[in-house]
Design an enzyme around this catalytic site. Structure first.
Site, short mmCIF file in Angstrom:
data_model
loop_
_atom_site.label_atom_id
_atom_site.label_comp_id
_atom_site.label_asym_id
_atom_site.label_seq_id
_atom_site.Cartn_x
_atom_site.Cartn_y
_atom_site.Cartn_z
N ASP A 136 0.81 -1.22 0.00
CA ASP A 136 0.00 0.00 0.00
C ASP A 136 0.84 1.27 0.00
O ASP A 136 0.64 2.17 0.81
CB ASP A 136 -0.93 0.02 1.23
CG ASP A 136 -1.69 -1.27 1.41
OD1 ASP A 136 -1.91 -1.68 2.56
OD2 ASP A 136 -2.05 -1.89 0.39
N GLU B 229 -11.16 0.52 -3.85
CA GLU B 229 -10.44 1.04 -2.68
C GLU B 229 -9.21 1.84 -3.10
O GLU B 229 -9.00 2.05 -4.28
CB GLU B 229 -10.05 -0.12 -1.76
CG GLU B 229 -9.27 -1.19 -2.46
CD GLU B 229 -9.27 -2.52 -1.70
OE1 GLU B 229 -8.59 -3.43 -2.17
OE2 GLU B 229 -9.95 -2.64 -0.66
C1 6LW Z 1 -5.75 -2.01 2.20
C2 6LW Z 1 -6.63 -2.20 1.02
C3 6LW Z 1 -6.38 -3.58 0.74
O1 6LW Z 1 -6.25 -1.09 3.07
O2 6LW Z 1 -5.86 -4.27 1.78
O3 6LW Z 1 -6.96 -5.39 -0.32
C4 6LW Z 1 -5.78 -3.38 2.84
N1 6LW Z 1 -6.68 -4.14 -0.30
O4 6LW Z 1 -6.37 -1.34 -0.01
C5 6LW Z 1 -4.58 -3.71 3.64
O5 6LW Z 1 -3.46 -3.76 2.85
#
Ligand code: 6LW
Length: 493
Positions: free
Chosen positions: A14, A182
């Site tokens: 991330d 996200e």
């Molecule tokens: C992060 C999100 C994700 O907040 O996993 O699967 C979470 N995607 O973007 C943790 O890395």
């Protein structure tokens, strides 16, 4: 411009990056580990130095009680009027969405203000030309009755100093319909505001999609060919590419930093190191960003770290990690050795363990331990259910392998006092069956003798269903053990 890839090897998911006064700063997630949110610095986007950590005081992140996999999720770093901002969600914790600030990115950072009214993950921070602050986030509830409910990409205007949203969240564009929209980031470029998101989930279906609109609040129109980047269903050596942040390059171009994994073998099924940070150049067409495929270009230098605990500052190195607590509260340098007193095993949520990210697919880690007054040694862990260790107690060494409740052990006797322990992570050699070629080999040695050789597939991001990566280090499970040094040597094959 050929970038090294991975850019930040090892457990570094991330990534978020900001260019401030000609210098780049990058942060990544740390989940239940402390110190939290490492800050890396670069002047050329190629060479990076770990200059500090945002959450160095346990109360900042408040991860001491978070469930495994919870904790510090997906920070965003931004810079405005001489102040650095890191906004992040402490998932599965009452801490929620928190903003940390600092004038020096190496720290110290502030205690952190929770932004009331932002219930979600992956918060982004941007400001309109009139100074209005926007928090754009992914409306995923990670706690409470609505846990797991996903409301897509949301946005609020916020008063950062007061720690509150100034409105109820508005829904923005949420991608092409793939699961888990996200990791939103907003950018004002030219005539447009661009909204970059991840969708498809952080596994093999991970993708990057983009939309643009006339204002930070939209309305947003998606790129006709979204997702603009994904490795899904390709045989590219870097998979799961997504969760990206856009940045200008020193050469006047644009690039994305993003996460990805390096799965091994023909089937590309198992990634020993977990999610790492990569980079890819971005070209522009008709006012739309077009990221290039993420190319593997590991730095070919051998990377060695040697910590001699005769140097009392050895434990102050920024790369040490501990689980739900700080390294300094687990270990201390006493009489030129690192001493750890153990109260519980590696299956405890707060093991007496200090470790470092495995950053190369082939690596050797070793130490010398005196366990005449306790039990402890060298361990590689993903979490309290998935670990490997070489434990010395008096003159007996036990190699243990734990995978989700399944455990196996091997024993041998060793000379008393200082025992050399070594873990070798090597790529599979020919002659193994097809499936086993998909994992690395982990060789456990004590006093130069091979105690066990393990199939590394069982300690990978996929098998452990983990957001983190392999962390290798020193621990004690009982009494007090001491270590003369810690050596890490890694090289890309
Ligand atoms: C992060 C999100 C994700 O907040 O996993 O699967 C979470 N995607 O973007 C943790 O890395």
């Amino acid at each position: 411009m050929t970038f090294p890839n991975p850019l930040i090897p090892g457990f570094s998911p991330d990534p978020s990056v900001v260019l401030a006064d000609g210098v780049y700063y990058l942060v990544t997630s740390t989940f239940e580990y402390l110190p939290g949110i490492p800050v890396y610095r670069s002047t050329d986007l190629v060479t990076w130095t770990h200059i500090g950590n945002v959450a160095t005081r346990p109360e900042q992140a408040g991860v001491d009680d978070v469930a495994t996999g919870g904790g510090v999720w997906a920070p965003t770093i931004r810079y405005r009027d001489g102040v650095f901002y890191v906004i992040v969600t402490i998932a599965m914790s009452p801490r929620g969405c928190v903003v940390f600030t600092a004038t020096d990115p190496a720290g110290p950072w502030s205690d952190g203000i929770t932004i009331e009214g932002v219930d979600g993950i992956d918060p982004d921070l941007s400001w309109d030309d009139d100074g209005t602050a926007y928090v754009t986030f992914s409306g995923l509830y990670t706690s409470g009755e609505q846990m797991g409910q996903h409301l897509g990409i949301q946005q609020v205007q916020a008063d950062l100093a007061a720690g509150k949203a100034l409105e109820t969240p508005r829904s923005l564009w949420s991608g092409t319909g793939l699961k888990f929209p996200e990791a939103p980031h907003l950018y004002h470029r030219g005539d447009y505001w661009y909204l970059l998101i991840a969708e498809g989930g952080t596994e093999r279906g991970h993708s990057v999609s983009v939309a643009r609109g006339p204002s930070p609040e939209g309305p947003f129109e998606g790129h006709p060919a979204n997702p603009v980047l994904s490795a899904r269903s390709t045989s590219r050596p870097i998979q799961n590419t997504g969760h990206a942040d856009l940045v200008d390059t020193p050469a006047g171009g644009t690039a994305l930093v993003l996460l990805g994994v390096r799965p091994l073998g023909l089937t590309q099924s198992f990634s020993p190191l977990g999610r790492e940070t990569f980079i890819t150049p971005v070209s522009w067409a008709d006012g739309w960003p077009q990221p290039g495929p993420v190319r593997l270009a590991p730095r070919d230098a051998v990377d060695e770290e040697i910590f001699d605990f005769a140097d009392p500052s050895a434990l102050e190195d920024l790369g040490w990690l501990a689980v739900r607590t700080t390294p300094g509260s687990v270990a201390s340098v006493v009489d030129g050795r690192l001493a750890i007193t153990g109260h519980a095993g590696l299956d405890d949520p707060r093991p007496q363990f200090v470790g470092r990210r495995q950053r190369h697919l082939t690596a050797t880690v070793s130490t010398t331990v005196d366990a005449s007054r306790g039990a402890g040694g060298l361990a590689a862990r993903y979490d309290e259910e998935h670990w490997i260790c070489l434990e010395v107690r008096g003159t007996v060494v036990t190699a243990r392998a734990q995978v989700a409740g399944l455990a196996q052990s091997w024993q041998a006797t060793v000379p008393a006092a200082d025992v050399e322990l070594c873990m070798e992570m090597i790529l599979p050699s020919a002659g193994l069956n097809f499936a086993a070629m998909g994992g690395d080999r982990i060789r456990l040695l004590a006093a130069g003798t091979l105690i066990a050789e393990l199939d590394g597939r069982y300690w990978t991001a996929e098998t452990c269903a983990s957001f983190t990566g392999r962390v290798i280090g020193l621990y004690a499970s009982a009494g007090t053990v001491s270590f003369a040094g810690f050596r890490y040597r890694g090289a890309e094959a």
